[in-house]
Design an enzyme around this catalytic site. Structure first.
Site, short mmCIF file in Angstrom:
data_model
loop_
_atom_site.label_atom_id
_atom_site.label_comp_id
_atom_site.label_asym_id
_atom_site.label_seq_id
_atom_site.Cartn_x
_atom_site.Cartn_y
_atom_site.Cartn_z
N ILE A 1 0.78 -1.22 -0.01
CA ILE A 1 0.00 0.09 0.11
C ILE A 1 0.77 1.15 -0.06
O ILE A 1 1.80 1.58 0.86
CB ILE A 1 -1.04 -0.02 1.35
CG1 ILE A 1 -1.96 -1.09 1.07
CG2 ILE A 1 -1.82 1.47 1.37
CD1 ILE A 1 -2.79 -1.45 2.04
N GLU B 1 1.57 4.13 1.06
CA GLU B 1 0.99 5.10 1.99
C GLU B 1 1.47 6.61 1.97
O GLU B 1 1.25 7.54 2.43
CB GLU B 1 1.15 4.61 3.42
CG GLU B 1 2.44 4.51 4.01
CD GLU B 1 3.02 2.95 3.58
OE1 GLU B 1 2.32 2.44 2.64
OE2 GLU B 1 4.19 2.87 4.04
N ASP C 1 0.69 42.55 -17.60
CA ASP C 1 0.62 44.10 -17.58
C ASP C 1 2.15 44.42 -18.26
O ASP C 1 3.05 43.58 -18.31
CB ASP C 1 1.17 44.74 -16.10
CG ASP C 1 -0.42 44.61 -15.44
OD1 ASP C 1 -1.38 44.61 -16.00
OD2 ASP C 1 -0.18 44.60 -14.11
N ASP D 1 -1.82 44.57 -10.27
CA ASP D 1 -1.42 45.27 -9.21
C ASP D 1 -2.46 46.38 -8.58
O ASP D 1 -2.25 46.34 -7.37
CB ASP D 1 -0.16 45.96 -9.54
CG ASP D 1 -0.46 46.91 -10.76
OD1 ASP D 1 -1.56 47.18 -11.26
OD2 ASP D 1 0.68 47.61 -11.60
N ASP E 1 -8.08 45.11 -9.64
CA ASP E 1 -7.70 43.91 -10.22
C ASP E 1 -8.05 42.51 -9.55
O ASP E 1 -8.05 41.59 -10.19
CB ASP E 1 -6.10 43.79 -10.55
CG ASP E 1 -5.86 44.79 -11.41
OD1 ASP E 1 -6.33 45.00 -12.51
OD2 ASP E 1 -4.40 45.15 -11.57
N ASN F 1 10.01 -1.99 2.17
CA ASN F 1 9.16 -0.82 2.47
C ASN F 1 9.82 0.62 2.96
O ASN F 1 9.94 1.62 2.54
CB ASN F 1 8.13 -1.23 3.08
CG ASN F 1 6.87 0.05 2.93
OD1 ASN F 1 6.72 0.24 1.98
ND2 ASN F 1 6.23 0.08 4.10
N ASP G 1 10.51 3.35 0.10
CA ASP G 1 9.25 4.30 0.14
C ASP G 1 9.77 5.73 0.77
O ASP G 1 9.15 6.66 0.68
CB ASP G 1 8.11 3.97 1.01
CG ASP G 1 7.42 2.96 0.01
OD1 ASP G 1 7.99 2.47 -0.91
OD2 ASP G 1 6.38 2.56 0.50
#
Ligand code: ATP
Length: 866
Positions: free
Chosen positions: A282, A284, A326, A612, A616, A706, A710
């Site tokens: 699994i 995780e 801009d 700005d 806006d 694991n 992992d």
């Protein structure tokens, strides 16, 4: 409670013991110690211990602990210890990751925390809003968030939006007059302003009366649940996927559990194996990998001047297909210098005016009077356009801003706003009140009725208008920004408003240069190569804007430039149809920006928009990524944005997109690495189970693998350095999920290769005995998964991306290999980990087979992947 609104502003100042110079540092310190910081509620952070304890809440961890207890109960203390050590190391790693990620996200938050301008020790200073104390004199300009409650002591058409408190979206005009009534509602306290509201127009000054929890918003904030950091769509997606996968794996583990029992294994052995398989298979770590990679990635981006305010923005960054930017300050340097003027019917170079000509002198004085900027040797404060005017009068003509402003005192002002594109002041000039107006020529010309030259005042004719427009055209074609100046005499200075900006006497034009930033051209090129369309949106003149856009490559042959008023004439549908051809929008107001964003979005694009100004906000929110300017941007714009540029620079956006793409790719690679490894484990177990072979792994093997794969290697892959090729690809299609078919089929192929290598090792081991077989299978799976990390680094071969460019991964793999060798070679550990001593030949097979998937996949990439 003090009713500050009832008394005069002087009385308020007296009551709060503040002088005209504001508070002193010692006084501020005293007040801070006494009343604390200006914060809403306690920012409660989880303690490290709590985070650590939370690691044990996980369903899988609970099962592991049950398994450990069960082993102890059966007298298998070695297993118990191994399982508990695994659980502890996992919990420690989880805690470290969580705390690190949290720290870097918090430092990010601090970077974008609001600031305020206050008067202290007689000087105007900018401080974090958190440090405001009661009695501080606070300056308010359009676009500022108000972060404390206070009594207004100066108002110049100050208008405030109080919708967060009153629900009323129309701005309230503030004044300083006392209100002699009891029970006045918040909305009617016109001489007070409140935390949580923002200035929409004008400017003003207030003296702070309440901070933090004591403010009006603080009183209701208690009722509001503090907003929890929401998961990003990717995290939510992965959580969801992870849950489904977990269920599938638990079913597989259950089936294997049943088969094992039928085959005559003991209940406890079968249970232990099923648990270990579930834990190992699994994934995780999925969601936490995303958090960590995002946390480190955003920290890197902050160092490169892009501060991410909303984490989900990082994911969207990689899919951006349009950047609406801009012009002024973002694509250009925002360092303006006056180049030429138009006066007395003639274009003149900036140094050709004569101070002994009273008319020309008045023109120069007007540049200083209708102007809020101040410059000294050390500092330039104010709008760059206005700073340019001050520098012009001071540097070219030796005029003194303070002297002129003192000589012609300001009686009234009507501030600049980017919708109206004008600004006016009323000054006392030779005993008369004169309204001085400056602004965009196209707006100002319609308000002009007369014209002044050195010869005197004359009627403003069509010929004059034509001549001025021609001059303006030629200025603009050279990329110059043009300001027009006019004036008139007025009677009642205090009553002047925007309504009075008409019947003016035209004086002249000032043309200034704002050169493009050096990086802009290259950034635009990179943008286009990456399949992103850059669009310029500006308040400036169409021809000026197009000239600059051409210089930096935004405006190409055949493109269109459109003005705001033209947009008003076309429908949304029409705009949508032509939006792809328009690369410059000029003279736009903030409302036009929303329409432009929507038009692109309706065409299926992911749009970034810069902003700005105070207005806006809506466009920044509408955009998929709203980008606010850190230097020139208002607090309101920053608040509405998901990213803030600390250098206001367009090229920073392009860098951020590259980072966004890399981060997404790294997350994807890391997840593929985890899932491919897990698939290999499951396939191996299924193969042995179906083939009625001995069990290929002891539970401790699975837990060990694991733990080793992992954590560090998965994170190291997530931290893969920026791949320069990311900006050669088209933007990622948002409709394609991360876990798509191609992704799944690749990981299954990769997982199968590792499984095949593992099972070959297993069979070789079986020729000796079952223990050797499982040892060889364990060692091969562990090593092959570690080595597979190099495959997962990139779509391309490691020879292309650089063998040594990810030292984290090399370190993680070395640590893994060393730990595995310890387990295989050190005698006491051999017992605990249920492994046999391998011969040199067997080791040769293990390493050879473990390298096989790496070699095959790298060969494939070298030959087939460009
Ligand atoms: P961008 O949207 O790219 O930042 P901009 O800065 O040119 O563009 P605005 O600040 O809205 O946009 O300015 C629009 C126009 O208003 C300018 O072209 C100029 O003519 C006029 N203008 C700008 N600043 C002032 C000012 N301080 N006083 C009077 N008029 C101004």
């Amino acid at each position: 409670m003090d009713k500050f609104y009832k008394i005069s502003s002087d009385e308020v100042m007296e009551k709060l013991s503040v002088t005209q110079d504001g508070l002193t540092d010692t006084e501020v310190k005293k007040r801070q110690e006494q009343y604390g910081f200006n914060e809403l509620g306690e920012q409660h952070r989880k303690s490290t211990f709590k985070v650590f304890m939370e690691q044990f809440k996980d369903f899988l961890v609970i099962i592991l602990i049950v398994a450990a207890l069960l082993s102890a109960f059966l007298g298998k203390f070695e297993s118990t210890i191994v399982i508990l050590v695994v659980v502890m190391i996992n919990a420690i790693l989880g805690t470290v990751q969580h705390v690190k990620a949290e720290q870097s996200l918090n430092s990010l938050k601090n970077l974008s925390s609001p600031t305020a301008k206050v008067l202290r020790n007689g000087e105007k200073v900018e401080i974090p809003s958190k440090e405001i104390v009661v009695g501080d004199i606070l300056y308010l300009d359009a676009g500022d968030y108000i972060s404390a409650d206070g009594r207004i002591i100066e108002s110049h058409s100050l208008q405030v939006n109080e919708s967060s408190l009153t629900g009323e979206s129309i701005s309230v005009l503030k004044s300083i007059e006392p209100i002699n009534e009891d029970d006045v509602s918040i909305g009617d306290k016109k001489n007070m302003a409140f935390s949580g509201s923002f200035v929409t127009y004008g400017r003003g000054v207030l003296v702070v009366t309440d901070i933090g929890q004591k403010t009006e918003i603080g009183k209701i904030a208690n009722l509001m649940e503090s907003a929890k950091e929401k998961k990003t769509p990717l995290q939510a997606n992965l959580d969801n996927f992870g849950k489904k996968l977990a269920i599938a794996i638990i079913i597989i583990a259950l089936i294997i559990f049943v088969i094992d029992i039928i085959r005559g294994r003991t209940l406890i052995d079968s249970f232990m194996f099923a648990v270990a398989l579930a834990v190992a298979a699994i994934p995780e770590a999925l969601s936490s990998i995303v958090t960590i990679v995002l946390a480190f990635g955003t920290q890197k981006m902050a160092k490169e001047n892009a501060i991410i305010r909303k984490l989900h923005a990082v994911e969207s960054l990689g899919s951006i297909s349009v950047i609406c930017s801009d012009k002024t300050g973002t694509l250009t340097q925002n360092k303006m210098t006056v180049q030429q003027v138009f006066l007395d019917n003639k274009v003149k170079d900036q140094d050709q005016l004569e101070l002994n000509n009273p008319f020309q002198k008045y023109f120069l004085e007007m540049q200083l009077l209708c102007n809020d900027a101040t410059t000294t040797n050390e500092k330039e404060i104010g709008d760059p356009t206005e700073i340019a005017l001050v520098n012009y009068a001071e540097d070219s003509y030796n005029m003194d801003e303070a002297e002129i402003r003192k000589k012609y005192p300001r009686l009234k002002e009507v501030p600049f706003d980017s919708d109206r594109k004008l600004m006016s002041t009323v000054n006392k000039v030779d005993g008369k009140s004169k309204l001085h107006t400056k602004g965009a020529l196209d707006v100002l010309l319609d308000r002009v009725v007369k014209m002044e030259t050195s010869e005197g005042i004359i009627d403003f004719t069509n010929e004059h208008r034509k001549q001025i427009e021609e001059v303006n055209h030629s200025f603009s074609e050279n990329g110059l920004r043009v300001l027009a100046f006019a004036y008139k005499e007025v009677s009642e200075a205090s009553q002047i408003s925007t309504e009075d900006e008409h019947d003016l006497i035209f004086i002249g034009l000032t043309a200034m240069m704002d050169p493009p930033r050096e990086e802009s051209k290259g950034a635009v090129e990179r943008c286009i190569a990456a399949g992103i369309k850059p669009v310029m949106i500006t308040g400036d003149h169409k021809i000026t804007a197009s000239a600059i856009a051409k210089q930096i490559g935004i405006f190409k042959e055949g493109d269109k430039a459109v003005e705001g008023y033209e947009l008003e004439k076309i429908s949304d549908e029409e705009l949508k149809n032509m939006v792809e051809d328009i690369s410059v929008y000029a003279r736009v107001s903030p409302e036009h920006k929303i329409r432009i964003v929507r038009a692109w979005q309706e065409k299926g694009n992911i749009v970034a928009m810069t902003g700005d100004g105070v207005n806006d906000g809506p466009a920044l929110k509408q955009a998929d990524i709203g980008i606010a300017m850190g230097i020139t941007g208002t607090e309101v714009a920053k608040d509405a944005s998901s990213m803030v540029l600390t250098d206001d620079n367009f090229s920073t956006i392009v860098k951020a997109v590259a980072n966004g793409r890399s981060i997404y790719a790294n997350i994807k690679n890391s997840i593929r690495f985890l899932l491919a490894g897990n698939t290999a484990g499951i396939l191996s177990v299924l193969y042995a189970t179906i083939g009625a072979l001995p069990v290929p792994f002891a539970p401790v093997h699975l837990l060990f693998i694991n733990l080793l794969t992992d954590s560090l290697p998965a994170i190291a892959i997530g931290l893969e350095p920026h791949n320069k090729h990311v900006m050669e690809e088209k933007p990622r299609d948002v409709t394609t999920p991360l876990l798509n078919k191609v992704f799944a089929s690749r990981l299954v192929v990769e997982g199968s290769l590792i499984a095949v290598a593992t099972m070959i090792a297993f069979h070789i081991g079986l020729t000796t005995d079952a223990l050797t077989a499982s040892t060889m299978a364990f060692a091969t799976l562990c090593l092959a998964r570690l080595f597979h990390g190099f495959n997962a680094r990139s779509r391309q071969s490691i020879f292309k991306v650089g063998l040594f460019s990810n030292l984290y991964l090399i370190a993680a793999v070395i640590i893994g290999v060393v730990l595995l060798q310890l387990v295989l070679l050190v005698e006491p550990l051999q017992g605990v980990f249920e492994v046999a001593s391998l011969t040199a030949e067997q080791f040769g097979y293990v390493y050879g087979l473990a390298l096989m998937p790496l070699v095959l996949i790298q060969l494939y990439k070298l030959i087939f992947v460009k």
